[in-house]
Scaffold this motif. Structure first.
Motif, PDB file in Angstrom:
ATOM      1  N   LYS A   1       0.848  -1.204   0.000  1.00 10.37           N
ATOM      2  CA  LYS A   1       0.000   0.000   0.000  1.00 10.37           C
ATOM      3  C   LYS A   1       0.881   1.251   0.000  1.00 10.37           C
ATOM      4  N   ILE A   2       0.773   2.026  -1.062  1.00  3.54           N
ATOM      5  CA  ILE A   2       1.614   3.222  -1.196  1.00  3.54           C
ATOM      6  C   ILE A   2       1.178   4.299  -0.194  1.00  3.54           C
ATOM      7  N   ASP A   3      -0.131   4.390   0.059  1.00  2.00           N
ATOM      8  CA  ASP A   3      -0.603   5.367   1.050  1.00  2.00           C
ATOM      9  C   ASP A   3      -0.001   5.070   2.427  1.00  2.00           C
ATOM     10  N   ALA A   4       0.180   3.778   2.735  1.00  2.00           N
ATOM     11  CA  ALA A   4       0.770   3.415   4.027  1.00  2.00           C
ATOM     12  C   ALA A   4       2.246   3.799   4.086  1.00  2.00           C
ATOM     13  N   MET A   5       2.924   3.706   2.931  1.00  2.00           N
ATOM     14  CA  MET A   5       4.345   4.099   2.900  1.00  2.00           C
ATOM     15  C   MET A   5       4.480   5.590   3.212  1.00  2.00           C
ATOM     16  N   ILE A   6       3.567   6.391   2.625  1.00  2.00           N
ATOM     17  CA  ILE A   6       3.590   7.832   2.898  1.00  2.00           C
ATOM     18  C   ILE A   6       3.259   8.093   4.369  1.00  2.00           C
ATOM     19  N   PHE A   7       2.266   7.354   4.890  1.00  2.00           N
ATOM     20  CA  PHE A   7       1.890   7.509   6.299  1.00  2.00           C
ATOM     21  C   PHE A   7       3.093   7.217   7.199  1.00  2.00           C
ATOM     22  N   LEU A   8       3.805   6.141   6.883  1.00  2.00           N
ATOM     23  CA  LEU A   8       4.977   5.761   7.676  1.00  2.00           C
ATOM     24  C   LEU A   8       6.056   6.850   7.602  1.00  2.00           C
ATOM     25  N   GLY A   9       6.234   7.415   6.413  1.00  2.00           N
ATOM     26  CA  GLY A   9       7.163   8.544   6.272  1.00  2.00           C
ATOM     27  C   GLY A   9       6.721   9.718   7.129  1.00  2.00           C
ATOM     28  N   GLY A  10       5.392   9.939   7.190  1.00  2.00           N
ATOM     29  CA  GLY A  10       4.836  10.988   8.030  1.00  2.00           C
ATOM     30  C   GLY A  10       5.151  10.752   9.504  1.00  2.00           C
ATOM     31  N   ILE A  11       5.043   9.504   9.945  1.00  2.00           N
ATOM     32  CA  ILE A  11       5.365   9.180  11.348  1.00  2.00           C
ATOM     33  C   ILE A  11       6.806   9.578  11.644  1.00  2.00           C
ATOM     34  N   PHE A  12       7.688   9.243  10.707  1.00  2.00           N
ATOM     35  CA  PHE A  12       9.110   9.585  10.851  1.00  2.00           C
ATOM     36  C   PHE A  12       9.258  11.098  11.061  1.00  2.00           C
ATOM     37  N   ILE A  13       8.586  11.875  10.217  1.00  4.89           N
ATOM     38  CA  ILE A  13       8.678  13.338  10.317  1.00  4.89           C
ATOM     39  C   ILE A  13       8.083  13.830  11.640  1.00  4.89           C
ATOM     40  N   GLY A  14       6.928  13.256  12.010  1.00  5.89           N
ATOM     41  CA  GLY A  14       6.266  13.667  13.249  1.00  5.89           C
ATOM     42  C   GLY A  14       7.132  13.421  14.474  1.00  5.89           C
ATOM     43  N   ILE A  15       7.810  12.276  14.484  1.00  3.58           N
ATOM     44  CA  ILE A  15       8.683  11.959  15.620  1.00  3.58           C
ATOM     45  C   ILE A  15       9.882  12.911  15.630  1.00  3.58           C
ATOM     46  N   PHE A  16      10.383  13.213  14.435  1.00  2.00           N
ATOM     47  CA  PHE A  16      11.505  14.152  14.337  1.00  2.00           C
ATOM     48  C   PHE A  16      11.091  15.538  14.863  1.00  2.00           C
ATOM     49  N   ILE A  17       9.890  15.977  14.488  1.00  2.00           N
ATOM     50  CA  ILE A  17       9.404  17.278  14.984  1.00  2.00           C
ATOM     51  C   ILE A  17       9.308  17.254  16.509  1.00  2.00           C
ATOM     52  N   PHE A  18       8.815  16.136  17.045  1.00  2.09           N
ATOM     53  CA  PHE A  18       8.728  16.025  18.504  1.00  2.09           C
ATOM     54  C   PHE A  18      10.127  16.104  19.126  1.00  2.09           C
ATOM     55  N   GLY A  19      11.069  15.371  18.535  1.00  2.00           N
ATOM     56  CA  GLY A  19      12.438  15.374  19.050  1.00  2.00           C
ATOM     57  C   GLY A  19      13.045  16.763  19.048  1.00  2.00           C
ATOM     58  N   GLU A  20      12.771  17.517  17.974  1.00  3.12           N
ATOM     59  CA  GLU A  20      13.344  18.861  17.853  1.00  3.12           C
ATOM     60  C   GLU A  20      12.671  19.865  18.790  1.00  3.12           C
ATOM     61  N   SER A  21      11.406  19.594  19.149  1.00  4.04           N
ATOM     62  CA  SER A  21      10.707  20.558  20.006  1.00  4.04           C
ATOM     63  C   SER A  21      10.635  20.055  21.455  1.00  4.04           C
ATOM     64  N   TYR A  22      11.431  19.023  21.748  1.00  6.57           N
ATOM     65  CA  TYR A  22      11.348  18.367  23.059  1.00  6.57           C
ATOM     66  C   TYR A  22      11.526  19.335  24.228  1.00  6.57           C
ATOM     67  N   SER A  23      12.534  20.219  24.151  1.00 10.48           N
ATOM     68  CA  SER A  23      12.796  21.087  25.304  1.00 10.48           C
ATOM     69  C   SER A  23      11.613  22.020  25.556  1.00 10.48           C
ATOM     70  N   PHE A  24      10.926  22.385  24.474  1.00 11.29           N
ATOM     71  CA  PHE A  24       9.764  23.252  24.564  1.00 11.29           C
ATOM     72  C   PHE A  24       8.560  22.494  25.145  1.00 11.29           C
ATOM     73  N   ILE A  25       8.452  21.201  24.779  1.00 11.66           N
ATOM     74  CA  ILE A  25       7.269  20.410  25.141  1.00 11.66           C
ATOM     75  C   ILE A  25       7.398  19.742  26.508  1.00 11.66           C
ATOM     76  N   LYS A  26       8.646  19.667  26.986  1.00  4.36           N
ATOM     77  CA  LYS A  26       8.943  18.941  28.221  1.00  4.36           C
ATOM     78  C   LYS A  26       7.975  19.189  29.389  1.00  4.36           C
ATOM     79  N   PRO A  27       7.628  20.462  29.679  1.00  7.23           N
ATOM     80  CA  PRO A  27       6.719  20.673  30.818  1.00  7.23           C
ATOM     81  C   PRO A  27       5.403  19.906  30.661  1.00  7.23           C
ATOM     82  N   LEU A  28       4.861  19.900  29.428  1.00  2.00           N
ATOM     83  CA  LEU A  28       3.620  19.167  29.173  1.00  2.00           C
ATOM     84  C   LEU A  28       3.869  17.663  29.235  1.00  2.00           C
ATOM     85  N   TYR A  29       5.024  17.233  28.708  1.00  2.14           N
ATOM     86  CA  TYR A  29       5.357  15.801  28.620  1.00  2.14           C
ATOM     87  C   TYR A  29       5.404  15.162  30.008  1.00  2.14           C
TER      88      TYR A  29
END
Lengths: 196, 169
Positions: free
Chosen positions: A120-148
């Motif tokens: 499923k090609i849509d799933a491949m894109i979704f999986l790529g999206g997960i990768f990006i989403g986790i990267f965004i979380f990693g990059e904004s971690y210090s900002f998000i920490k209080p909520l985390y």
């Protein structure tokens, strides 16, 4: 008596092989159930296919009751079974964001891997999206920490939170699940699936 | 072509037994997003090791000479790929395609899949696990977090379903 690896009844070196074999079982069952199709997964939210609800809750009560019976027979030491900790606000807000991702993207991470496996090609894109989403979380971690880390409640069980026995909670979960299965069967008949 | 899926209740029992065996052997449950996290951390490490050292998020998975790819979930998810492929092969469902409703184009479906993935990836880190790692596994061990995450995921998806109906029905 289990769990076998934490008690070194099976050597730690086998852990990754066991992970791989368990993963094969996981992926095989997900695909057999139809979780490799975003249309089937999204169906539960529109009433035309409740496979997600049925599989998810049947699996939950099977594993939950299995653990309780294994513990009753002393086959497993529940103190050595990992209970994920509750940080209330991140669990709620993380869940809300995941819910939005589910209805927009039509997959969750496990089901997308399974769908990638059958092409499923849509799933491949979704999986790529997960990768990006986790990267965004990693990059904004210090900002998000209080909520985390907000509202930390420890590795708490719902039964302890409600001050009821785990057996009674399990019974409630089973009753609720059976009720939902009953409703799901009725709703599925009302919203016929359009084939295309 | 219509292909036959397993009875959902039988599939649920089998999935529950897979989860139970994970608990019995390893004391932990199933997961998925954690494996992607390992890939993200490894990729960042390759591109900029310095950036990893400066982040207290990435160093959680790389400190003391740890390798993020040598994780239980990475091997489990490799298994999911193999298991999914075997099932798809047996059922005659192996096919490279974009699955989407006839009302929307393939392109729109792919864009939505990408957005959904980004949200799910971000949310899975905030929520300390996804549908399998936090909700399913958590509920089986009666964890409060498991029930809360499950209700938040499914509640939100139901609440937003109306606004996204044109993509699905």
């Amino acid at each position: 008596m289990g769990p076998l690896i934490p008690q070194e009844i099976i050597a730690e070196g086998w852990n990754f092989l066991i992970a791989f074999i368990i993963g094969i079982g996981f992926g095989f069952v997900l695909e057999q159930a139809g979780f490799s199709s975003s249309r089937k997964l999204a169906g539960v939210f529109y009433g035309y296919d409740a496979v997600v609800l049925k599989v998810f809750f049947t699996a939950t009560i099977t594993a939950m009751l299995g653990l309780l019976y294994f513990s009753l027979f002393d086959w497993i030491d529940l103190n050595l079974v990992w209970v994920n900790p509750t940080y209330l606000w991140s669990a709620i807000i993380g869940g809300i964001i995941m819910g939005a991702g589910f209805i927009i993207g039509g997959f969750c991470p496990g089901t997308s891997v399974c769908a990638v496996a059958i092409g499923k090609i849509d799933a491949m894109i979704f999986l790529g999206g997960i990768f990006i989403g986790i990267f965004i979380f990693g990059e904004s971690y210090s900002f998000i920490k209080p909520l985390y880390f907000a509202k930390s409640m420890g590795n708490i069980k719902l039964s302890d939170f409600l001050d009821i026995s785990s057996g009674f909670l399990a019974l409630l979960v089973v009753i609720i699940a059976l009720f939902m299965f009953y409703i799901a069967e009725i709703i599925e008949k009302k919203f016929p699936r359009k084939e295309y | 072509m219509k292909t036959k899926y397993m009875n959902p209740y039988l599939a649920g029992v089998l999935l529950g037994l897979v989860l139970l065996s994970a608990f019995y052997f390893t004391g932990r449950g199933l997961g998925a997003s954690g494996a992607v996290k390992s890939v993200v951390v490894s990729a960042v490490e390759v591109v900029s090791p310095e950036h990893v050292t400066n982040s207290d998020y990435y160093t959680k998975y790389t400190g003391d000479g740890k390798s993020p790819m040598k994780s239980w979930l990475v091997f489990e998810v490799l298994g999911v790929l193999v298991g999914g492929f075997l099932s798809g092969a047996l059922a005659g469902r192996l096919k490279l395609k974009v699955e989407h409703h006839p009302n929307i184009t393939s392109k729109k479906r792919l864009i939505l899949a990408g957005i959904g993935g980004i949200l799910f990836g971000f949310g899975s880190q905030l929520g300390r696990g996804c549908t399998s790692g936090s909700a399913l596994t958590g509920m089986a061990v009666l964890s409060l977090a498991g029930f809360v995450t499950m209700m938040a995921i499914f509640g939100t998806a139901f609440a937003l379903a109306y606004f996204l109906r044109k993509n699905w029905i």
